[in-house]
Design a protein around this motif. Structure first.
Motif: not given
Length: 166
Positions: A15-19, A53-56, A61-66, A77-80
């Motif tokens: 398991a990991y995460q990536r952009p 889509f809005y969050c992306f 960052p915007c990250m996906t957990m795998i 993620g974080v919306v600044p």
């Protein structure tokens, strides 16, 4: 006689995460937890896909957990909001909770990732639907503090809790 080793495609992926990649939006929106869908609807009235889509497009960052099997199981993620503050969010699939090993990895990694994100955004905040008990417990476990109850928040005017981590 040598030991049997499974074919590479049969071995579990760690398991990991990536952009996040844009195709992750579709996968996560189609497999999203019922509680997360209800939270999105109550908060903004958006569909899961529109919300992701809005969050992306807004998050850094915007990250996906795998999962350990190589499947997208959630996004965060974080919306600044300023140079030092951001609106942190996370939406996930039921599979995040169903596989004990993926769940443990997620819990371990989420604390590590939070420490990294706090270096970029010393103030993280947002609101959570009070009905989303798993998110409420996770936020408490992560050290977020609930600072205010909003009894009529969002398009459905439901109870939401405002939280912060400094």
């Amino acid at each position: 006689m040598g030991r049997f080793l499974p074919h590479k495609s049969e071995q579990a992926v760690t398991a990991y995460q990536r952009p996040t990649e844009i195709n992750d939006v579709r996968v996560i929106s189609e497999t999203m937890r019922v509680e997360d869908i209800a939270e999105i609807k109550a908060h903004s009235g958006m569909t899961p896909e529109a919300s992701l889509f809005y969050c992306f497009f807004k998050s850094t960052p915007c990250m996906t957990m795998i999962s350990r099997h190589g499947h997208p199981m959630g996004m965060w993620g974080v919306v600044p909001e300023s140079e030092t503050s951001g609106r942190i969010w996370m939406l996930g699939s039921q599979s995040m909770l169903d596989d004990v090993k993926d769940k443990r990895t997620f819990l371990r990694e989420s604390k590590i990732e939070l420490r990294k994100v706090l270096k970029q955004y010393p103030v993280l905040f947002n609101v959570v639907d009070a009905r989303n008990k798993i998110h409420v417990r996770w936020l408490q476990w992560m050290g977020f503090i609930f600072i205010r109850k909003h009894p009529q928040w969002g398009t459905e005017e439901r109870l939401f809790y405002e939280f912060v981590r400094i």
